[in-house]
Design a protein around this motif. Structure first.
Motif, PDB file in Angstrom:
ATOM      1  N   LYS B   2       0.828  -1.206   0.000  1.00  0.00           N
ATOM      2  CA  LYS B   2       0.000   0.000   0.000  1.00  0.00           C
ATOM      3  C   LYS B   2       0.862   1.255   0.000  1.00  0.00           C
ATOM      4  O   LYS B   2       1.918   1.299   0.619  1.00  0.00           O
ATOM      5  N   LYS B   3       0.370   2.252  -0.733  1.00  0.00           N
ATOM      6  CA  LYS B   3       1.068   3.542  -0.752  1.00  0.00           C
ATOM      7  C   LYS B   3       0.096   4.611  -0.279  1.00  0.00           C
ATOM      8  O   LYS B   3      -1.104   4.517  -0.549  1.00  0.00           O
ATOM      9  N   LEU B   4       0.623   5.635   0.365  1.00  0.00           N
ATOM     10  CA  LEU B   4      -0.228   6.755   0.764  1.00  0.00           C
ATOM     11  C   LEU B   4      -0.260   7.755  -0.390  1.00  0.00           C
ATOM     12  O   LEU B   4       0.770   8.315  -0.770  1.00  0.00           O
ATOM     13  N   MET B   5      -1.420   7.933  -0.969  1.00  0.00           N
ATOM     14  CA  MET B   5      -1.521   8.802  -2.152  1.00  0.00           C
ATOM     15  C   MET B   5      -2.811   9.594  -2.139  1.00  0.00           C
ATOM     16  O   MET B   5      -3.815   9.172  -1.570  1.00  0.00           O
ATOM     17  N   SER B   6      -2.773  10.735  -2.831  1.00  0.00           N
ATOM     18  CA  SER B   6      -4.012  11.497  -3.029  1.00  0.00           C
ATOM     19  C   SER B   6      -4.847  10.796  -4.095  1.00  0.00           C
ATOM     20  O   SER B   6      -4.317  10.032  -4.922  1.00  0.00           O
ATOM     21  N   GLY B   7      -6.137  11.060  -4.092  1.00  0.00           N
ATOM     22  CA  GLY B   7      -7.021  10.470  -5.098  1.00  0.00           C
ATOM     23  C   GLY B   7      -6.590  10.850  -6.503  1.00  0.00           C
ATOM     24  O   GLY B   7      -6.649  10.033  -7.427  1.00  0.00           O
ATOM     25  N   ASN B   8      -6.157  12.087  -6.675  1.00  0.00           N
ATOM     26  CA  ASN B   8      -5.701  12.536  -7.991  1.00  0.00           C
ATOM     27  C   ASN B   8      -4.513  11.709  -8.477  1.00  0.00           C
ATOM     28  O   ASN B   8      -4.504  11.220  -9.607  1.00  0.00           O
ATOM     29  N   ALA B   9      -3.512  11.566  -7.613  1.00  0.00           N
ATOM     30  CA  ALA B   9      -2.318  10.815  -8.009  1.00  0.00           C
ATOM     31  C   ALA B   9      -2.662   9.340  -8.217  1.00  0.00           C
ATOM     32  O   ALA B   9      -2.171   8.706  -9.162  1.00  0.00           O
ATOM     33  N   ALA B  10      -3.520   8.803  -7.348  1.00  0.00           N
ATOM     34  CA  ALA B  10      -3.902   7.389  -7.467  1.00  0.00           C
ATOM     35  C   ALA B  10      -4.621   7.136  -8.788  1.00  0.00           C
ATOM     36  O   ALA B  10      -4.422   6.092  -9.429  1.00  0.00           O
ATOM     37  N   ALA B  11      -5.442   8.092  -9.205  1.00  0.00           N
ATOM     38  CA  ALA B  11      -6.136   7.952 -10.492  1.00  0.00           C
ATOM     39  C   ALA B  11      -5.113   7.856 -11.622  1.00  0.00           C
ATOM     40  O   ALA B  11      -5.243   7.037 -12.540  1.00  0.00           O
ATOM     41  N   GLY B  12      -4.087   8.691 -11.544  1.00  0.00           N
ATOM     42  CA  GLY B  12      -3.049   8.685 -12.566  1.00  0.00           C
ATOM     43  C   GLY B  12      -2.272   7.383 -12.584  1.00  0.00           C
ATOM     44  O   GLY B  12      -2.059   6.779 -13.646  1.00  0.00           O
ATOM     45  N   VAL B 142     -10.155   6.584  -2.173  1.00  0.00           N
ATOM     46  CA  VAL B 142      -8.969   6.610  -3.047  1.00  0.00           C
ATOM     47  C   VAL B 142      -8.723   5.210  -3.618  1.00  0.00           C
ATOM     48  O   VAL B 142      -8.406   5.062  -4.805  1.00  0.00           O
ATOM     49  N   GLN B 143      -8.922   4.187  -2.780  1.00  0.00           N
ATOM     50  CA  GLN B 143      -8.750   2.819  -3.277  1.00  0.00           C
ATOM     51  C   GLN B 143      -9.732   2.539  -4.417  1.00  0.00           C
ATOM     52  O   GLN B 143      -9.376   1.911  -5.417  1.00  0.00           O
ATOM     53  N   GLU B 144     -10.954   3.014  -4.237  1.00  0.00           N
ATOM     54  CA  GLU B 144     -11.939   2.733  -5.280  1.00  0.00           C
ATOM     55  C   GLU B 144     -11.631   3.501  -6.582  1.00  0.00           C
ATOM     56  O   GLU B 144     -11.953   3.030  -7.675  1.00  0.00           O
ATOM     57  N   ILE B 145     -10.998   4.651  -6.454  1.00  0.00           N
ATOM     58  CA  ILE B 145     -10.535   5.353  -7.666  1.00  0.00           C
ATOM     59  C   ILE B 145      -9.574   4.429  -8.423  1.00  0.00           C
ATOM     60  O   ILE B 145      -9.686   4.225  -9.625  1.00  0.00           O
ATOM     61  N   ALA B 146      -8.620   3.856  -7.647  1.00  0.00           N
ATOM     62  CA  ALA B 146      -7.637   2.956  -8.269  1.00  0.00           C
ATOM     63  C   ALA B 146      -8.311   1.716  -8.851  1.00  0.00           C
ATOM     64  O   ALA B 146      -7.860   1.172  -9.855  1.00  0.00           O
ATOM     65  N   ASP B 147      -9.390   1.273  -8.224  1.00  0.00           N
ATOM     66  CA  ASP B 147     -10.090   0.083  -8.723  1.00  0.00           C
ATOM     67  C   ASP B 147     -10.899   0.399  -9.977  1.00  0.00           C
ATOM     68  O   ASP B 147     -11.032  -0.441 -10.866  1.00  0.00           O
ATOM     69  N   LEU B 171     -12.328  13.750  -2.890  1.00  0.00           N
ATOM     70  CA  LEU B 171     -11.700  12.491  -3.314  1.00  0.00           C
ATOM     71  C   LEU B 171     -10.370  12.755  -4.008  1.00  0.00           C
ATOM     72  O   LEU B 171      -9.438  11.966  -3.905  1.00  0.00           O
ATOM     73  N   GLY B 172     -10.289  13.855  -4.723  1.00  0.00           N
ATOM     74  CA  GLY B 172      -9.053  14.175  -5.439  1.00  0.00           C
ATOM     75  C   GLY B 172      -7.934  14.567  -4.503  1.00  0.00           C
ATOM     76  O   GLY B 172      -6.784  14.157  -4.672  1.00  0.00           O
ATOM     77  N   GLN B 173      -8.278  15.348  -3.488  1.00  0.00           N
ATOM     78  CA  GLN B 173      -7.247  15.909  -2.610  1.00  0.00           C
ATOM     79  C   GLN B 173      -6.878  14.989  -1.447  1.00  0.00           C
ATOM     80  O   GLN B 173      -5.761  15.025  -0.938  1.00  0.00           O
ATOM     81  N   MET B 174      -7.836  14.177  -1.022  1.00  0.00           N
ATOM     82  CA  MET B 174      -7.661  13.341   0.163  1.00  0.00           C
ATOM     83  C   MET B 174      -6.584  12.275  -0.053  1.00  0.00           C
ATOM     84  O   MET B 174      -6.515  11.672  -1.122  1.00  0.00           O
ATOM     85  N   MET B 175      -5.748  12.050   0.960  1.00  0.00           N
ATOM     86  CA  MET B 175      -4.733  10.992   0.858  1.00  0.00           C
ATOM     87  C   MET B 175      -5.173   9.788   1.676  1.00  0.00           C
ATOM     88  O   MET B 175      -5.616   9.928   2.815  1.00  0.00           O
ATOM     89  N   GLU B 176      -5.039   8.614   1.076  1.00  0.00           N
ATOM     90  CA  GLU B 176      -5.382   7.360   1.759  1.00  0.00           C
ATOM     91  C   GLU B 176      -4.412   6.275   1.302  1.00  0.00           C
ATOM     92  O   GLU B 176      -3.844   6.387   0.214  1.00  0.00           O
TER      93      GLU B 176
END
Lengths: 246, 356
Positions: B2-12, B142-147, B171-176
């Motif tokens: 697992k990595k700690l990432m913002s929703g924006n970065a995770a989407a990318g 954020v996980q669901e963005i990645a999914d 969701l974009g700014q939040m880090m999870e």
């Protein structure tokens, strides 16, 4: 008997929809001849605009995409970046390139995208019935400039080759015309040069073609050709505007 | 891992892992971290990144990349998404795949940069001109963005249609913590509609201009049949404590996340509240709502807008059941406590009505 003239291979056996005396049909034929002669039929991807040039995909027997109005340079950018070895050519009119699509054209040129724009300048919006275009010259009567284009109210005709020439990303910019045989020969040479620039990846290339529109200029075809020579080419000087080492 | 990432970065990251090789975007808050992430990540992966001159240019570059065969995406927020609608309409008409991410902010107009769900109708009704729909996926973490990003690309290609991922500024700014291990690079598929230069095959054209009205009508019906297939096959939702519920909350994305917190408190109070969370906003999970309405009569729609999702809930219920609504537009983020108070009031009222 020796065959001296025939349909280029890259032109489908279709009837042009262009009006009598329209420059588009000459430009279409020249492009097809150049595609054949440079053997680009399996390499070229054409982008069609909104406007009179829209139906080129009915004529060119090569891969074609129809773009939204003015977005030719942006979609061509997308295609070219994915397929750098293809030849990507965007065919656009004056309203498409220099009004609604100014931003896309300007910035593709500024990025030095290795694409070629074939810019057919006939000074009016042809397909919609002859409204004022960004390239309509002063005092020219159109359906939306009923007393002629007045600069105080409707601005000035845009010289796109000169506008783009100041950008470092542009590699080849030439203005030509299709109103007389000598000009047509020069146009074909310019198309070849533009394609060579793209293949050599030297940056953005554009050929601006002054093209008669007798229907919307309310002239007969001969008068329209004469108008290109006597009036239009004074506003848009014919010749090489910029060329970097190819 | 697992990595700690913002929703924006995770989407990318998820997009790149899912085979997205082209990103085109224009700066707008609250999604800039995605553009910035892609500026570094996409070229590293051998792909194409362009910061475009406008949102309009970006979506048209996506169209160009898509017609050339690449997996391409763009992202923006409200005002920028409005500009992209022209291109999205063309993508749908041309039947070209593309992924468009919208980290929604408060609107209309310039609005603000706070999280909102005010673009629901724009996303689910097509958004641009003409008769078309976009598939709309609504992650709530954020996980669901990645999914959902890989799914977005898969669905876009499967149906040759643009897919919108609808998040919000939160969701974009939040880090999870987020995991990407499950994302597999897609197998290359042959696409018989793309433009590659007509080498060894007849030339192709991709266009949406169809002068003949009958032909245009047939094209519209063809798209409509495709949208019906999508409605049949691609509905996704989550149910949460619905079985014994007396009131069902319907919420998506960040609002659903807040609602879950509220529901935990309501359950502590002995109030039987559950939730249906649409994951696909279009196609909308109509059937499960209809099924639920056979035993449960009270539905509570909560969204961060003045009332958009609530329209689909009412359409789904076809006049059955009671629809309660609580909306907070303008970029306001309600707390679970606030929502707990509002819902509990409704619950007690329902109980009073039942008793009398």
């Amino acid at each position: 008997m020796k065959k001296v003239y025939s349909r280029p291979k890259s032109l489908k056996p279709a009837h042009f929809h262009y009006c009598p005396g329209c420059g588009h049909s000459i430009v279409n034929r020249l492009i097809a001849e150049v595609i054949d002669e440079m053997n680009l039929g399996d390499k070229i991807i054409c982008v069609a605009p909104a406007g009179c040039g829209m139906l080129i995909y009915n004529y060119f027997d090569v891969d074609c995409l129809e773009s939204a109005h003015g977005r030719g340079a942006a979609v061509a950018t997308g295609i070219k970046r994915v397929r750098p070895d293809n030849l990507v050519v965007s065919y656009q009119g004056d309203g498409d390139l220099a009004a609604i699509g100014t931003a896309e054209s300007f910035h593709a040129a500024n990025r030095g995208e290795n694409i070629t724009i074939i810019f057919v300048n006939n000074g009016v919006y042809g397909m919609t019935g002859g409204q004022m275009a960004p390239t309509t010259i002063l005092d020219q009567v159109t359906t939306t400039t009923p007393v002629g284009r007045i600069s105080e109210k409707a601005g000035h005709p845009v010289r796109m080759c000169e506008v783009l020439a100041v950008l470092d990303g542009t590699s080849y910019l030439e203005r030509v015309a299709v109103h007389k045989p000598a000009a047509i020969v020069a146009t074909k040479k310019a198309l070849v040069k533009a394609f060579q620039h793209q293949m050599n990846k030297t940056g953005f290339s554009m050929v601006e073609i002054l093209s008669p529109c007798p229907t919307n200029w309310k002239m007969d075809p001969l008068q329209a050709c004469k108008w290109v020579e006597d009036v239009m080419s004074k506003q848009f000087p014919i010749g090489l505007v910029k060329e970097v080492q190819c | 891992m697992k990595k700690l990432m913002s929703g924006n970065a995770a989407a990318g990251e998820a997009a790149v892992l899912a085979g997205c090789t082209c990103y085109f975007g224009y700066p707008i808050t609250p999604q800039n971290e995605l553009t910035e992430y892609m500026a570094k990540r996409v070229p590293e992966a051998g792909g194409v990144f362009i910061q475009s001159e406008s949102e309009i240019a970006a979506i048209n570059m996506v169209l160009g990349a898509s017609v050339a065969g690449a997996r391409a995406m763009t992202s923006s927020s409200g005002p920028g998404i409005s500009l992209k609608q022209e291109g999205i309409s063309y993508l749908a008409a041309d039947e070209l795949p593309a992924v468009i991410l919208n980290m929604v902010r408060g609107g209309p107009g310039m609005g603000n940069i706070s999280p909102a769900q005010s673009d629901y109708l724009q996303a689910t009704r097509g958004g641009g001109h003409g008769d078309y729909r976009t598939i709309v996926l609504a992650p709530s973490s954020v996980q669901e963005i990645a999914d959902l990003m890989p799914l977005a690309f898969d669905l876009a290609e499967k149906y040759r249609n643009p897919v919108v991922v609808l998040g919000d500024g939160m969701l974009g700014q939040m880090m999870e913590p987020v995991e990407f291990d499950h994302i597999k690079k897609p197998e290359p598929v042959a696409k018989d509609y793309i433009l590659t230069g007509a080498k060894g095959r007849p030339s192709r054209m991709v266009r949406s201009l169809i002068f003949d009205v009958k032909e245009q009508e047939e094209h519209n019906w063809k798209l409509a049949r495709k949208f019906q297939r999508i409605e049949q096959n691609e509905v996704r939702y989550e149910t949460h404590l619905v079985d014994d519920a007396e009131l069902v909350v319907i919420a998506y994305g960040t609002a659903a996340r807040i609602a879950k917190g509220a529901i935990a408190r309501l359950r502590q109070e002995g109030l039987k509240v559950g939730m249906i969370r649409p994951i696909t906003l279009w196609p909308f999970p109509t059937k499960i709502i209809q099924e639920t309405s056979k035993t449960i009569h009270d539905f509570f729609v909560f969204e961060m807008s003045a009332g958009q999702l609530v329209e689909d809930v009412k359409l789904s219920l076809e006049g059955k059941g009671r629809v309660h609504f609580y909306g907070r537009p303008g970029g306001v983020i309600p707390t679970p406590v606030e929502l707990f108070r509002i819902i509990s009031r409704h619950c007690y009222q329902i109980q009073r009505v039942k008793k009398s």
